[in-house]
Enzyme design. Structure first.
Site, PDB file in Angstrom:
ATOM      1  N   CYS A  43      -8.605  -0.660 -28.769  1.00  0.00           N
ATOM      2  CA  CYS A  43      -7.219  -0.943 -29.116  1.00  0.00           C
ATOM      3  C   CYS A  43      -6.906  -0.240 -30.434  1.00  0.00           C
ATOM      4  O   CYS A  43      -7.794   0.242 -31.120  1.00  0.00           O
ATOM      5  CB  CYS A  43      -7.015  -2.435 -29.269  1.00  0.00           C
ATOM      6  SG  CYS A  43      -7.513  -3.344 -27.804  1.00  0.00           S
ATOM      7  N   GLU A  82     -19.161  18.301 -16.375  1.00  0.00           N
ATOM      8  CA  GLU A  82     -17.990  18.160 -17.232  1.00  0.00           C
ATOM      9  C   GLU A  82     -16.713  18.578 -16.486  1.00  0.00           C
ATOM     10  O   GLU A  82     -15.674  17.926 -16.597  1.00  0.00           O
ATOM     11  CB  GLU A  82     -18.169  18.981 -18.518  1.00  0.00           C
ATOM     12  CG  GLU A  82     -16.985  19.002 -19.454  1.00  0.00           C
ATOM     13  CD  GLU A  82     -16.549  17.623 -19.961  1.00  0.00           C
ATOM     14  OE1 GLU A  82     -17.242  16.621 -19.723  1.00  0.00           O
ATOM     15  OE2 GLU A  82     -15.468  17.558 -20.586  1.00  0.00           O
ATOM     16  N   TRP A 134      -5.756  -2.109 -25.083  1.00  0.00           N
ATOM     17  CA  TRP A 134      -6.496  -1.725 -23.878  1.00  0.00           C
ATOM     18  C   TRP A 134      -7.201  -2.993 -23.444  1.00  0.00           C
ATOM     19  O   TRP A 134      -8.136  -3.452 -24.092  1.00  0.00           O
ATOM     20  CB  TRP A 134      -7.492  -0.620 -24.213  1.00  0.00           C
ATOM     21  CG  TRP A 134      -8.180  -0.044 -23.016  1.00  0.00           C
ATOM     22  CD1 TRP A 134      -7.723   0.962 -22.218  1.00  0.00           C
ATOM     23  CD2 TRP A 134      -9.460  -0.417 -22.491  1.00  0.00           C
ATOM     24  NE1 TRP A 134      -8.638   1.226 -21.232  1.00  0.00           N
ATOM     25  CE2 TRP A 134      -9.711   0.397 -21.365  1.00  0.00           C
ATOM     26  CE3 TRP A 134     -10.418  -1.362 -22.861  1.00  0.00           C
ATOM     27  CZ2 TRP A 134     -10.864   0.299 -20.611  1.00  0.00           C
ATOM     28  CZ3 TRP A 134     -11.570  -1.466 -22.103  1.00  0.00           C
ATOM     29  CH2 TRP A 134     -11.784  -0.638 -20.988  1.00  0.00           C
ATOM     30  N   LYS A 154      -9.161   6.367 -25.400  1.00  0.00           N
ATOM     31  CA  LYS A 154      -9.898   7.442 -26.061  1.00  0.00           C
ATOM     32  C   LYS A 154     -11.201   6.977 -26.698  1.00  0.00           C
ATOM     33  O   LYS A 154     -12.225   7.604 -26.556  1.00  0.00           O
ATOM     34  CB  LYS A 154      -8.980   8.060 -27.118  1.00  0.00           C
ATOM     35  CG  LYS A 154      -9.577   9.218 -27.866  1.00  0.00           C
ATOM     36  CD  LYS A 154      -9.306  10.499 -27.147  1.00  0.00           C
ATOM     37  CE  LYS A 154      -9.965  11.694 -27.782  1.00  0.00           C
ATOM     38  NZ  LYS A 154     -10.340  12.686 -26.772  1.00  0.00           N
ATOM     39  N   GLU A 211     -10.758  12.407 -14.096  1.00  0.00           N
ATOM     40  CA  GLU A 211     -10.131  11.466 -15.036  1.00  0.00           C
ATOM     41  C   GLU A 211      -8.638  11.695 -15.205  1.00  0.00           C
ATOM     42  O   GLU A 211      -7.897  10.752 -15.402  1.00  0.00           O
ATOM     43  CB  GLU A 211     -10.844  11.454 -16.395  1.00  0.00           C
ATOM     44  CG  GLU A 211     -10.745  12.709 -17.195  1.00  0.00           C
ATOM     45  CD  GLU A 211     -11.543  12.642 -18.490  1.00  0.00           C
ATOM     46  OE1 GLU A 211     -11.723  11.561 -19.055  1.00  0.00           O
ATOM     47  OE2 GLU A 211     -11.989  13.716 -18.944  1.00  0.00           O
ATOM     48  N   ASN A 271      -9.178  -5.526 -32.601  1.00  0.00           N
ATOM     49  CA  ASN A 271      -9.818  -4.529 -31.750  1.00  0.00           C
ATOM     50  C   ASN A 271     -11.288  -4.908 -31.665  1.00  0.00           C
ATOM     51  O   ASN A 271     -11.924  -5.119 -32.694  1.00  0.00           O
ATOM     52  CB  ASN A 271      -9.650  -3.139 -32.377  1.00  0.00           C
ATOM     53  CG  ASN A 271     -10.477  -2.087 -31.660  1.00  0.00           C
ATOM     54  OD1 ASN A 271     -10.784  -2.223 -30.477  1.00  0.00           O
ATOM     55  ND2 ASN A 271     -10.843  -1.037 -32.377  1.00  0.00           N
ATOM     56  N   GLY A 272     -11.821  -5.001 -30.455  1.00  0.00           N
ATOM     57  CA  GLY A 272     -13.223  -5.383 -30.296  1.00  0.00           C
ATOM     58  C   GLY A 272     -13.331  -6.517 -29.300  1.00  0.00           C
ATOM     59  O   GLY A 272     -12.404  -6.765 -28.518  1.00  0.00           O
ATOM     60  N   ARG A 320      -5.516   5.082 -27.882  1.00  0.00           N
ATOM     61  CA  ARG A 320      -6.629   4.131 -27.897  1.00  0.00           C
ATOM     62  C   ARG A 320      -6.454   3.008 -26.880  1.00  0.00           C
ATOM     63  O   ARG A 320      -7.365   2.222 -26.647  1.00  0.00           O
ATOM     64  CB  ARG A 320      -6.759   3.512 -29.294  1.00  0.00           C
ATOM     65  CG  ARG A 320      -6.987   4.503 -30.384  1.00  0.00           C
ATOM     66  CD  ARG A 320      -7.055   3.803 -31.704  1.00  0.00           C
ATOM     67  NE  ARG A 320      -8.221   2.954 -31.786  1.00  0.00           N
ATOM     68  CZ  ARG A 320      -9.412   3.345 -32.222  1.00  0.00           C
ATOM     69  NH1 ARG A 320      -9.577   4.570 -32.628  1.00  0.00           N
ATOM     70  NH2 ARG A 320     -10.420   2.517 -32.266  1.00  0.00           N
ATOM     71  N   LYS A 349     -13.476  16.166 -15.850  1.00  0.00           N
ATOM     72  CA  LYS A 349     -12.124  16.522 -16.285  1.00  0.00           C
ATOM     73  C   LYS A 349     -11.138  16.307 -15.136  1.00  0.00           C
ATOM     74  O   LYS A 349     -10.081  15.727 -15.308  1.00  0.00           O
ATOM     75  CB  LYS A 349     -12.031  17.996 -16.726  1.00  0.00           C
ATOM     76  CG  LYS A 349     -12.603  18.321 -18.074  1.00  0.00           C
ATOM     77  CD  LYS A 349     -11.761  17.907 -19.248  1.00  0.00           C
ATOM     78  CE  LYS A 349     -12.010  16.552 -19.766  1.00  0.00           C
ATOM     79  NZ  LYS A 349     -13.235  16.124 -20.351  1.00  0.00           N
ATOM     80  N   HIS A 369     -30.156  18.119   0.330  1.00  0.00           N
ATOM     81  CA  HIS A 369     -30.908  16.855   0.351  1.00  0.00           C
ATOM     82  C   HIS A 369     -29.981  15.669   0.629  1.00  0.00           C
ATOM     83  O   HIS A 369     -30.324  14.533   0.336  1.00  0.00           O
ATOM     84  CB  HIS A 369     -31.668  16.673  -0.961  1.00  0.00           C
ATOM     85  CG  HIS A 369     -32.702  17.730  -1.163  1.00  0.00           C
ATOM     86  ND1 HIS A 369     -33.858  17.783  -0.423  1.00  0.00           N
ATOM     87  CD2 HIS A 369     -32.722  18.820  -1.979  1.00  0.00           C
ATOM     88  CE1 HIS A 369     -34.559  18.848  -0.778  1.00  0.00           C
ATOM     89  NE2 HIS A 369     -33.892  19.487  -1.722  1.00  0.00           N
TER      90      HIS A 369
HETATM   91  C1  F6R Z   1     -13.870  12.394 -21.233  1.00  0.00           C
HETATM   92  C2  F6R Z   1     -14.083  11.739 -22.505  1.00  0.00           C
HETATM   93  C3  F6R Z   1     -15.100  10.669 -22.567  1.00  0.00           C
HETATM   94  C4  F6R Z   1     -15.830  10.691 -23.919  1.00  0.00           C
HETATM   95  C5  F6R Z   1     -16.752   9.477 -24.034  1.00  0.00           C
HETATM   96  C6  F6R Z   1     -17.534   9.491 -25.323  1.00  0.00           C
HETATM   97  O1  F6R Z   1     -12.881  13.372 -21.316  1.00  0.00           O
HETATM   98  O2  F6R Z   1     -13.431  12.021 -23.472  1.00  0.00           O
HETATM   99  O3  F6R Z   1     -16.009  10.737 -21.512  1.00  0.00           O
HETATM  100  O4  F6R Z   1     -16.551  11.884 -24.016  1.00  0.00           O
HETATM  101  O5  F6R Z   1     -15.997   8.315 -23.950  1.00  0.00           O
HETATM  102  O6  F6R Z   1     -16.688   9.448 -26.415  1.00  0.00           O
HETATM  103  P1  F6R Z   1     -17.166   9.906 -27.839  1.00  0.00           P
HETATM  104  O7  F6R Z   1     -17.477  11.359 -27.770  1.00  0.00           O
HETATM  105  O8  F6R Z   1     -16.011   9.596 -28.744  1.00  0.00           O
HETATM  106  O9  F6R Z   1     -18.388   9.096 -28.174  1.00  0.00           O
END
Ligand code: F6R
Length: 612
Positions: free
Chosen positions: A2, A484, A76, A607, A491, A102-103, A27, A488, A507
């Site tokens: 949050c 990756e 969130w 995020k 998500e 937050n938490g 966030r 992308k 397999h």
């Molecule tokens: C995907 C993405 C997440 C972060 C993950 C780790 O696009 O951004 O998978 O990579 O939540 O976050 P950090 O790097 O902040 O520890």
């Protein structure tokens, strides 16, 4: 997950809080709320389910809430569905105390039962409300808000960044932190708290970072900080280097697109200051050479995209340094029994520096005796502060939920670290070292070449955006790149996708390939070009539509087999994923655009993942 912001000053608080929340929406964005105090209207709380726009509408952009002090929150949801009642701020039953959090309060059930037995009534399903109610309960006994705050902090378990506003002490609000980020901002005639500096950068660049256990009393002209025992402490002030423009869209439709375009510059800023007289120099690393030469193993821990950087790192670091490199998801590592000891260098990779699982993995590794080196983007973040050594990726603020420029800078920094370590260990020849350095310097320019020419990517996105399942296949570094690329796509566009090591297809997974299945074949790892070609033929002969990615010099060769080919400039083997990821980010972006998705704020995501 949050976002919290707090303001005490002489201007109207609510518009400033709402503007701060706008920059924190990444966030969490399922509901938002503010609490402000004014002598004529008392403590007022407005909150609403949905995006911040709803709250802005409800409050006329904050103009219809009087008062020059307040706290705000963007949520969130963890405990209780996103709705108006579960939104923060939460009020105590007597309407005197408002709390944003937050938490997660882990023992909230036990505290709630205790308070219910004392006749306290609850409004919401949240863990946070127990903080407001318990505080009011103690405050009725103590008559001293600060004393009651400390009693609450001793009683609650879990992670928190808290903002507390009380109608009885309306010239100040209180902030507290444990295992969730919170910083203090020092303005002129006003002061702030925030989960992230982006929320307050417009008003001040002078900040300090709260540590676990600290409590702050914020008024318009002072911030007083106390330690866990209530003793007054002096905080070091830091100056934030970047300005507000870095945290705004600047004419781009989406932050994600802006951040994709910023990658060459971000990589330049990460690399250039660390190359001096044709040597990689990490002035900030105080790792002694004897330790490095004795190092038995490297363990990389991270989550999500940062973990995918670690996957590339495993291949590259083992290739360069010739010692074992393990990579593990932080959420697994923290509950596993990993083989880590004094001879292990643990590398924690995190954009935010606040990811709870990564933080827990770091602490576990430290307890096992390992040295911790972190690669982090956010200066002063928890992971950076708890590490023995930190390398910052100078990517600037990353706002879009899906990471792009942070990923790229992490990748390049990990490669640089590998070259640096290999050199100290005497495992890299002078020729290889120089040629890698030359290529490293040219990476930003090669990234720019890809970004200047995106028509083919847009075309493939418009042709395939309505597919509901996509497979990414590749070998070695291309497999790591596929992980990756696939993340992308899924998500931000909500298209189901999987990444497979090409050799694994037969397999099991190849049974999913049928007429028209989209397969993105990554073929930039040229030592295995022919092997990958065989896999492409395998999926094509089972009806797959293939888009292939390779280096420009191999494009013609690949076109003999595949109609849809994207190409990227050639670079040294270890850096190839740094170029390969760009078309894949753009492909995901354009697919999401075609599908009308909310690209910067994908559903269910946030995020900074500060919960488990
Ligand atoms: C995907 C993405 C997440 C972060 C993950 C780790 O696009 O951004 O998978 O990579 O939540 O976050 P950090 O790097 O902040 O520890």
């Amino acid at each position: 997950m949050c976002g919290i912001v707090g303001f005490a000053g002489t201007e109207q608080a609510a518009p400033i809080l709402l503007d701060g929340l706008k920059h924190l929406e990444y966030r969490g964005y399922d509901s938002a709320g503010v609490a402000v105090y004014s002598p004529s209207s008392g403590l007022q709380v407005k909150k609403a389910k949905g995006r911040l726009e709803v709250l802005k509408g409800l409050t006329d952009d904050g103009r219809n809430m009087e008062g020059t002090i307040g706290i705000g929150h963007t949520r969130w949801a963890t405990h209780g569905e996103p709705n108006d009642v579960n939104s923060h701020p939460h009020l105590s039953q007597d309407n005197k105390i408002a709390v944003v959090h937050n938490g997660i309060i882990e023992n909230y059930v036990e505290i709630k039962e205790f308070l219910l037995s004392k006749g306290v009534c609850f409004q919401s399903e949240t863990d946070t409300e127990v903080v407001a109610q318990l505080l009011a309960f103690y405050y009725r006994q103590d008559g001293d808000l600060m004393m009651s705050v400390y009693r609450v902090l001793h009683r609650i378990e879990g992670a928190y960044a808290l903002g507390i506003l009380c109608a009885d002490t309306p010239c100040s609000f209180i902030a507290a932190r444990k295992d969730a980020p919170l910083l203090l901002g020092y303005g002129k005639g006003c002061n702030f708290i925030a989960s992230d500096v982006t929320a307050i950068i417009k008003h001040t660049r002078e900040v300090s970072f709260m540590e676990d256990g600290e409590v702050a009393l914020v008024t318009s002209d002072s911030i007083t900080v106390f330690d866990a025992l209530g003793r007054k402490i002096d905080k070091e002030h830091s100056f934030v280097e970047w300005d507000i423009s870095a945290a705004e869209k600047g004419g781009y439709a989406h932050f994600m697109f802006k951040e994709i375009m910023e990658q060459p510059d971000a990589v330049r800023k990460t690399v250039a200051p660390r190359i001096k007289e044709d040597r990689i120099v990490f002035d900030e690393l105080k790792l002694d050479e004897a330790y490095i030469r004795d190092m038995k193993k490297i363990f990389i821990v991270a989550c999500g995209s940062s973990y995918h950087v670690g996957m590339v790192g495993k291949y590259n670091l083992e290739r360069l340094i010739r010692i074992p490199v393990d990579v593990m998801l932080a959420s697994e590592f923290r509950y596993a029994d990993p083989l880590v000891d004094e001879g292990t260098l643990v590398i924690v990779i995190s954009q935010s520096g606040e990811t709870l699982d990564s933080m827990a993995a770091l602490r576990k590794a430290r307890d096992l005796g390992a040295r911790i080196l972190s690669i982090v983007n956010v200066v002063g973040s928890s992971i950076a502060r708890e590490s023995d050594h930190v390398l910052y990726t100078w990517a600037g603020p990353e706002i879009a939920v899906a990471t792009t420029k942070a990923y790229s800078t992490q990748l390049v920094l990990l490669d640089m670290l590998g070259i640096w370590l290999a050199d100290i260990c005497g495992r890299i020849s002078i020729e290889e070292y120089s040629s890698l350095l030359e290529e490293l310097k040219r990476l930003p320019e090669k990234m720019e070449m890809i970004l200047k020419n995106t028509e083919d990517i847009q075309y493939f996105a418009s042709r395939y955006f309505n597919h509901d399942s996509v497979f990414y296949i590749g070998r070695n570094l291309d497999y790591a790149l596929g992980l990756e690329s696939s993340l992308k796509l899924k998500e931000i566009s909500y298209v189901h996708s999987e990444a497979y090591a090409s050799g694994e297809l037969k397999h099991g997974t190849i049974s999913l390939i049928e007429n028209g299945t989209l397969v993105i074949a990554l073929s930039t790892f040229l030592p295995l070009f022919d092997k990958e070609l065989s896999n492409i033929i395998e999926v094509k002969s089972r009806g797959a539509d293939v888009i292939a990615l390779t280096t420009c010099d191999m494009a013609e060769e690949l076109k003999k087999t595949v109609h849809n080919v994207l190409c990227i400039p050639r670079t040294s083997l270890i850096f190839q994923p740094s170029l390969g990821i760009i078309p894949m980010q753009l492909f995901a972006y354009y697919v999401a655009l075609q599908r009308g998705c909310d690209i910067d704020k994908p559903r269910n995501l946030a995020k900074s993942v500060t919960v488990e």
